[in-house]
Enzyme design. Structure first.
Site, mmCIF file in Angstrom:
data_model
loop_
_atom_site.group_PDB
_atom_site.id
_atom_site.type_symbol
_atom_site.label_atom_id
_atom_site.label_comp_id
_atom_site.label_asym_id
_atom_site.label_seq_id
_atom_site.Cartn_x
_atom_site.Cartn_y
_atom_site.Cartn_z
ATOM 1 N N ASP A 1 11.944 -36.462 -31.060
ATOM 2 C CA ASP A 1 10.819 -35.863 -31.644
ATOM 3 C C ASP A 1 11.096 -35.400 -33.113
ATOM 4 O O ASP A 1 11.688 -35.044 -33.740
ATOM 5 C CB ASP A 1 10.535 -34.460 -30.648
ATOM 6 C CG ASP A 1 9.363 -33.800 -31.125
ATOM 7 O OD1 ASP A 1 8.260 -34.353 -30.258
ATOM 8 O OD2 ASP A 1 9.100 -32.894 -31.814
ATOM 9 N N ASN B 1 0.684 -33.699 -41.001
ATOM 10 C CA ASN B 1 -0.797 -34.226 -40.672
ATOM 11 C C ASN B 1 -1.670 -33.283 -41.676
ATOM 12 O O ASN B 1 -2.588 -33.376 -42.090
ATOM 13 C CB ASN B 1 -1.403 -34.250 -39.342
ATOM 14 C CG ASN B 1 -0.629 -35.549 -38.745
ATOM 15 O OD1 ASN B 1 -0.535 -36.773 -39.233
ATOM 16 N ND2 ASN B 1 -0.389 -35.399 -37.460
ATOM 17 N N HIS C 1 -3.957 -37.451 -41.852
ATOM 18 C CA HIS C 1 -3.586 -38.185 -40.573
ATOM 19 C C HIS C 1 -3.221 -39.535 -41.163
ATOM 20 O O HIS C 1 -2.208 -40.317 -40.254
ATOM 21 C CB HIS C 1 -4.636 -38.162 -39.757
ATOM 22 C CG HIS C 1 -5.003 -36.910 -38.990
ATOM 23 N ND1 HIS C 1 -4.170 -36.678 -37.863
ATOM 24 C CD2 HIS C 1 -5.692 -35.734 -39.340
ATOM 25 C CE1 HIS C 1 -4.619 -35.385 -37.505
ATOM 26 N NE2 HIS C 1 -5.548 -35.043 -38.290
ATOM 27 N N ASP D 1 0.258 -41.284 -40.054
ATOM 28 C CA ASP D 1 0.466 -42.436 -39.276
ATOM 29 C C ASP D 1 1.377 -43.404 -40.005
ATOM 30 O O ASP D 1 2.117 -43.905 -39.634
ATOM 31 C CB ASP D 1 -1.117 -43.240 -39.204
ATOM 32 C CG ASP D 1 -1.787 -42.616 -38.328
ATOM 33 O OD1 ASP D 1 -1.314 -41.803 -37.601
ATOM 34 O OD2 ASP D 1 -2.981 -42.992 -38.197
ATOM 35 N N GLU E 1 4.403 -37.817 -31.363
ATOM 36 C CA GLU E 1 5.178 -37.994 -32.285
ATOM 37 C C GLU E 1 6.619 -38.111 -31.534
ATOM 38 O O GLU E 1 7.806 -37.808 -32.013
ATOM 39 C CB GLU E 1 5.435 -36.722 -33.225
ATOM 40 C CG GLU E 1 5.563 -35.710 -32.790
ATOM 41 C CD GLU E 1 4.380 -34.727 -32.503
ATOM 42 O OE1 GLU E 1 4.514 -33.466 -32.462
ATOM 43 O OE2 GLU E 1 3.323 -35.537 -32.353
#
Length: 315
Positions: free
Chosen positions: A185, A193, A198, A202, A228
């Site tokens: 994680d 973010n 975002h 990404d 994630e």
């Protein structure tokens, strides 16, 4: 002119017109292995160049099958299997055939064949239908890839990862291997973010997956199971190897920033590790729960660390 001659004069051009209107390549062979009919589409599908056509467009030259067969064999990926099946069909006129044929130029042909019989059930020959289904196969492969792969990172999507992991578990249970599972994680990913946007988030996930894949073995599986959250299956491993793999992933994540729009973004990852029992009582879902439990421990102890699953025992 008698009735039969009149009938034949009508029937032959009609059959020719039907063949030429077909989207399939059609080849008709008599019971003596002589080619008695084929349409233009057949030549196009097999990319056979015919130097001349008969003047009478309602008929086709009465040719032996061998020249056409030789031309086809040169284009096949597996000519031996092709010949074996043809011989089987000729030896058993009642058999029907439907199969796909792969060519050396990358195309795929769909083939149908059936025996021809008269009203007294006498065998007359065999008809073959060929259709180029290359585009269809490519579309199927694309759809399959869309279903199998996470569209952002390119690693396995959750469903496909679980399917492959279950297959590996069954294989290890058969042969006594011991697989390991790592759950990862990305720490505080929401903050990435929120702070960088975002698009940058990404980019972080894409680059992390590429770096993780570089450190894994060819037969290790990496899948994205959540926003994630990722999982790694090590098909043949021991606990020490699994912990070392997780530590490499953690270290790479911490020590290599991700560059996005002129900004270096630093991330860390928490990892939970568990082994899968090579007995029939264990399952991928059980292992995921154990790995998630170990991941929770890593987060609780400060994140950016590797923890293994430890069973709680009564004193």
């Amino acid at each position: 002119m008698d009735k039969d001659d009149n009938h034949n004069q009508f029937t032959r051009p009609l059959l020719h017109a039907i063949q030429e209107a077909s989207p399939d390549g059609i080849l008709v062979v008599d019971r003596h292995s002589q080619v008695i009919s084929y349409n233009q589409r057949f030549l196009e599908v097999w990319q056979i160049e015919q130097k001349s056509r008969p003047d009478d467009q309602t008929a086709y030259p009465h040719l032996p099958e061998e020249p056409l067969l030789d031309s086809a064999l040169r284009k096949l990926k597996d000519p031996d299997a092709f010949l074996q099946r043809i011989q089987e069909l000729y030896d058993n006129p009642e058999l029907h055939d439907h199969t796909e044929i792969e060519l050396t130029d990358g195309r795929t042909l769909d083939r149908h064949s059936t025996g021809l019989f008269d009203d007294q059930n006498n065998y007359l020959g065999r008809v073959w239908f060929f259709r180029d289904i290359t585009r269809q196969k490519l579309n199927e492969a694309l759809l399959q890839d869309l279903a199998w792969r996470d569209q952002l990172t390119g690693v396995m999507a959750r469903g496909y990862f679980l399917e492959r992991a279950e297959e590996e578990l069954q294989r290890t249970q058969r042969y006594g291997h011991t697989p390991a599972l790592i759950m990862l994680d990305v720490d505080h990913f929401k903050q990435v973010n929120d702070r960088y946007g975002h698009y940058a988030g990404d980019r972080v996930l894409v680059m992390l997956c590429r770096r993780w894949l570089d450190t894994l073995r060819n037969n290790d599986l990496l899948g994205r199971i959540g926003g994630e959250e990722f999982t790694i299956l090590l098909p043949q491993s021991d606990l020490q190897t699994a912990l070392q793999t997780a530590e490499r992933v953690r270290s790479i994540t911490e020590n290599q920033s991700v560059h996005s729009d002129g900004i270096d973004i630093n991330c860390t990852v928490s990892c939970g590790v568990t082994m899968l029992d090579n007995n029939q009582n264990d399952s991928i879902n059980d292992a995921l729960k154990r790995a998630d439990n170990a991941l929770y421990s890593a987060k609780k102890l400060g994140r950016n660390r590797v923890e293994q699953f430890r069973r709680v025992t009564d004193n």
